[in-house]
Design a protein around this motif. Structure first.
Motif, mmCIF file in Angstrom:
data_model
loop_
_atom_site.group_PDB
_atom_site.id
_atom_site.type_symbol
_atom_site.label_atom_id
_atom_site.label_comp_id
_atom_site.label_asym_id
_atom_site.label_seq_id
_atom_site.Cartn_x
_atom_site.Cartn_y
_atom_site.Cartn_z
ATOM 1 N N PRO A 110 -11.461 19.297 10.091
ATOM 2 C CA PRO A 110 -10.249 18.718 10.721
ATOM 3 C C PRO A 110 -10.569 18.018 12.034
ATOM 4 N N GLU A 111 -11.509 18.604 12.801
ATOM 5 C CA GLU A 111 -11.819 18.045 14.122
ATOM 6 C C GLU A 111 -12.933 16.999 14.067
ATOM 7 N N GLY A 112 -13.551 16.810 12.930
ATOM 8 C CA GLY A 112 -14.641 15.839 12.824
ATOM 9 C C GLY A 112 -15.934 16.365 13.395
ATOM 10 N N ASN A 113 -16.733 15.467 13.892
ATOM 11 C CA ASN A 113 -18.054 15.820 14.432
ATOM 12 C C ASN A 113 -18.034 15.626 15.948
ATOM 13 N N PRO A 114 -17.864 16.713 16.703
ATOM 14 C CA PRO A 114 -17.723 16.586 18.164
ATOM 15 C C PRO A 114 -18.962 15.994 18.837
ATOM 16 N N ALA A 158 -21.067 13.692 17.605
ATOM 17 C CA ALA A 158 -21.047 12.233 17.438
ATOM 18 C C ALA A 158 -19.943 11.628 18.298
ATOM 19 N N GLN A 159 -18.789 12.294 18.338
ATOM 20 C CA GLN A 159 -17.686 11.773 19.150
ATOM 21 C C GLN A 159 -18.073 11.711 20.635
ATOM 22 N N ALA A 160 -18.774 12.760 21.100
ATOM 23 C CA ALA A 160 -19.194 12.786 22.511
ATOM 24 C C ALA A 160 -20.202 11.673 22.796
ATOM 25 N N ARG A 161 -21.088 11.435 21.839
ATOM 26 C CA ARG A 161 -22.092 10.371 22.011
ATOM 27 C C ARG A 161 -21.407 9.005 22.112
ATOM 28 N N ILE A 162 -20.415 8.805 21.251
ATOM 29 C CA ILE A 162 -19.669 7.540 21.266
ATOM 30 C C ILE A 162 -18.937 7.393 22.602
ATOM 31 N N ALA A 163 -18.264 8.468 23.027
ATOM 32 C CA ALA A 163 -17.481 8.406 24.272
ATOM 33 C C ALA A 163 -18.373 8.204 25.491
ATOM 34 N N LYS A 164 -19.618 8.637 25.408
ATOM 35 C CA LYS A 164 -20.539 8.487 26.550
ATOM 36 C C LYS A 164 -20.855 7.018 26.831
ATOM 37 N N TYR A 165 -21.012 6.251 25.755
ATOM 38 C CA TYR A 165 -21.496 4.877 25.938
ATOM 39 C C TYR A 165 -20.423 3.795 25.772
ATOM 40 N N LEU A 166 -19.328 4.123 25.067
ATOM 41 C CA LEU A 166 -18.440 3.050 24.610
ATOM 42 C C LEU A 166 -16.989 3.274 25.020
ATOM 43 N N ASP A 167 -16.296 2.161 25.222
ATOM 44 C CA ASP A 167 -14.857 2.164 25.496
ATOM 45 C C ASP A 167 -14.142 1.394 24.387
ATOM 46 N N PRO A 168 -12.881 1.737 24.100
ATOM 47 C CA PRO A 168 -12.115 0.951 23.120
ATOM 48 C C PRO A 168 -11.906 -0.484 23.622
ATOM 49 N N ILE A 170 0.867 -1.190 0.000
ATOM 50 C CA ILE A 170 0.000 0.000 0.000
ATOM 51 C C ILE A 170 0.901 1.237 0.000
ATOM 52 N N ASP A 171 0.741 2.069 -1.001
ATOM 53 C CA ASP A 171 1.550 3.289 -1.078
ATOM 54 C C ASP A 171 0.776 4.516 -0.612
ATOM 55 N N ALA A 172 -0.552 4.405 -0.599
ATOM 56 C CA ALA A 172 -1.367 5.573 -0.237
ATOM 57 C C ALA A 172 -2.785 5.114 0.079
ATOM 58 N N PHE A 173 -3.486 5.941 0.835
ATOM 59 C CA PHE A 173 -4.890 5.646 1.142
ATOM 60 C C PHE A 173 -5.803 6.717 0.539
ATOM 61 N N LEU A 174 -6.845 6.242 -0.126
ATOM 62 C CA LEU A 174 -7.989 7.100 -0.434
ATOM 63 C C LEU A 174 -8.907 6.915 0.772
ATOM 64 N N CYS A 175 -8.925 7.892 1.652
ATOM 65 C CA CYS A 175 -9.579 7.706 2.965
ATOM 66 C C CYS A 175 -11.102 7.855 2.834
ATOM 67 N N PRO A 176 -11.810 7.160 3.710
ATOM 68 C CA PRO A 176 -13.275 7.145 3.605
ATOM 69 C C PRO A 176 -13.885 8.509 3.908
ATOM 70 N N ALA A 177 -14.967 8.794 3.199
ATOM 71 C CA ALA A 177 -15.584 10.104 3.315
ATOM 72 C C ALA A 177 -16.423 10.222 4.588
ATOM 73 N N HIS A 178 -17.384 9.313 4.762
ATOM 74 C CA HIS A 178 -18.312 9.458 5.877
ATOM 75 C C HIS A 178 -17.646 9.210 7.220
ATOM 76 N N VAL A 179 -16.770 8.201 7.282
ATOM 77 C CA VAL A 179 -16.027 7.960 8.531
ATOM 78 C C VAL A 179 -15.245 9.226 8.901
ATOM 79 N N SER A 180 -14.631 9.835 7.892
ATOM 80 C CA SER A 180 -13.817 11.037 8.149
ATOM 81 C C SER A 180 -14.673 12.194 8.649
ATOM 82 N N ALA A 181 -15.929 12.226 8.219
ATOM 83 C CA ALA A 181 -16.820 13.291 8.705
ATOM 84 C C ALA A 181 -16.987 13.199 10.220
ATOM 85 N N ILE A 182 -16.888 11.992 10.755
ATOM 86 C CA ILE A 182 -17.029 11.808 12.213
ATOM 87 C C ILE A 182 -15.686 11.999 12.917
ATOM 88 N N ILE A 183 -14.631 11.334 12.421
ATOM 89 C CA ILE A 183 -13.366 11.358 13.169
ATOM 90 C C ILE A 183 -12.508 12.571 12.831
#
Ligand code: SF4
Length: 374
Positions: free
Chosen positions: A258-262, A264-274, A191-204
């Motif tokens: 650049p910062e994504g969707n805060p 959605a990120q807060a909602r994820i962090a409220k309920y879930l752990d890595p 792999i020399d490069a990534f075409l990064c995902p659009a919708h995932v990137s909107a969140i992260i």
């Protein structure tokens, strides 16, 4: 010209194709071949639909990656869902999942055998199902990447507010950046490069890729799903390769920040752990999944039923694991279009609307490169 037509303009596309052809010639003069992984299943489908693979120079290769949440779900997860149906639970799921093979069976066969498996069109429908069947346990199959995690996990909050206690989530949430890291660390995958995902990137957010671009020296370009988005993305990647750069470039700035969707990120962090997660064909990737926090254990199917998901087995001839990792084109699988078709899928990559094998089948993609722009 409407908004969508702007991104499908054939004259602009032809200009991009010419520019990319020129980049390809410059790379060829240096003896360079560029392998670009499109991470997202929606990109894979769009690339097939618009014939973009065939428009690229011979020495620029698009490789499909692990960006289909159904495809990367381990067979053991389906085995657990079938086992829960066997215990009398109602299994609530999005449609694709009912045809995904487990180790020995799938949820369609489970339903035919009397299991109560229901297709939901929104996560909230699982809450309504639980409310309308207070004497039954409802298990929602909660899979997905960052794009869908927030709305799915929010049903825990809905259930808590409505005092619904007969609902739980069988979670198999996956995170994209750790998977990119695992693929880059595998020296057998080029792999020399990534075409990064659009919708995932909107969140992260675009910043999430910066550590990977820097550590592995790979250009990461975020692109949308329209043909001009993808061609622009490839052009951006090749521009970086030619300058020996490895930056994160956000070409989908109309959606991704650049910062994504805060929120959605807060909602994820409220309920879930890595958590460590098993990816079909890849294995365990540390901290590449999300599981419910201990505070929400009452809504965690594995804990509620004492039935942890164990790794399963895929069909002996199915090469989905290698397809997902970008090691094998679907057409190189001996079962492709012979035994395995969308009507009779052997592996998840043929089931899902975002699966690489389904894209190759649907758009009749070539086995080998057929010319292309020189
Ligand atoms: S063609 Fe079918 S059997 Fe082969 S890798 Fe794809 S899904 Fe699996």
């Amino acid at each position: 010209m409407n908004y969508i037509d702007e991104f499908r303009n054939p004259e602009v596309a032809a200009q991009f194709v010419r520019l990319i052809a020129g980049q390809g010639r410059t790379l060829a003069a240096q003896g360079l071949r560029v392998h670009i992984m499109e991470v997202c299943g929606s990109h894979t489908m769009a690339i097939g639909r618009y014939g973009i693979r065939q428009l690229l120079p011979e020495n620029v290769e698009l490789i499909s990656g692990p960006g289909c949440p159904v495809c990367v779900t381990d067979p053991g997860y389906i085995d657990t869902a079938i086992a829960l149906a066997g215990r009398g639970a109602i299994i609530a799921t999005f449609g694709d999942m009912i045809r995904v093979p487990g180790s020995d069976s799938d949820l369609t066969a489970c339903r035919s055998a009397g299991g109560d498996v229901r297709v939901c069109y929104s996560p909230s429908a699982a809450v309504e199902l639980a409310q309308s069947h207070p004497d039954r346990e409802v298990v929602f199959l909660a899979i997905g990447f960052e794009t869908t995690i927030a709305p799915v996990v929010s049903i825990v909050g809905e259930a808590l507010s409505a005092e619904v206690r007969n609902l739980s989530l069988l979670t198999a949430f996956k995170l994209v950046p750790p998977a990119l890291s695992a693929l880059l660390a595998d020296t057998e995958i080029k792999i020399d490069a990534f075409l990064c995902p659009a919708h995932v990137s909107a969140i992260i957010g675009s910043r999430a890729y910066e550590p990977y671009a820097a550590k592995y020296h790979v250009p990461c370009v975020i692109a949308g799903f329209e043909p001009l988005d993808i061609l622009y993305g490839v052009h951006g990647i090749l521009g970086q390769v030619l300058k020996n750069e490895a930056r994160v470039e956000n070409q989908y700035a109309r959606v991704v920040r650049p910062e994504g969707n805060p929120l959605a990120q807060a909602r994820i962090a409220k309920y879930l752990d890595p958590v460590d997660a098993v990816w079909r064909g890849i294995g365990v990737i540390p901290a590449s999944g999300l599981g419910l926090k201990p505070a929400f254990a009452a809504y965690d199917s594995e804990k509620k039923f004492g039935l942890p998901v164990r790794p399963g087995r895929q069909h002996a001839g199915c090469r989905c694991g290698d397809v997902i990792k970008g090691k094998l084109r679907p057409t190189a699988c001996a079962l492709f279009a012979k035994v395995c078709t969308p009507d009779h899928p052997v592996g998840p990559c043929m089931v899902s609307a975002e699966g690489t094998c389904a894209a190759y089948f649907k758009y009749n993609l070539p086995d080998e490169r057929q010319g292309g722009v020189k």
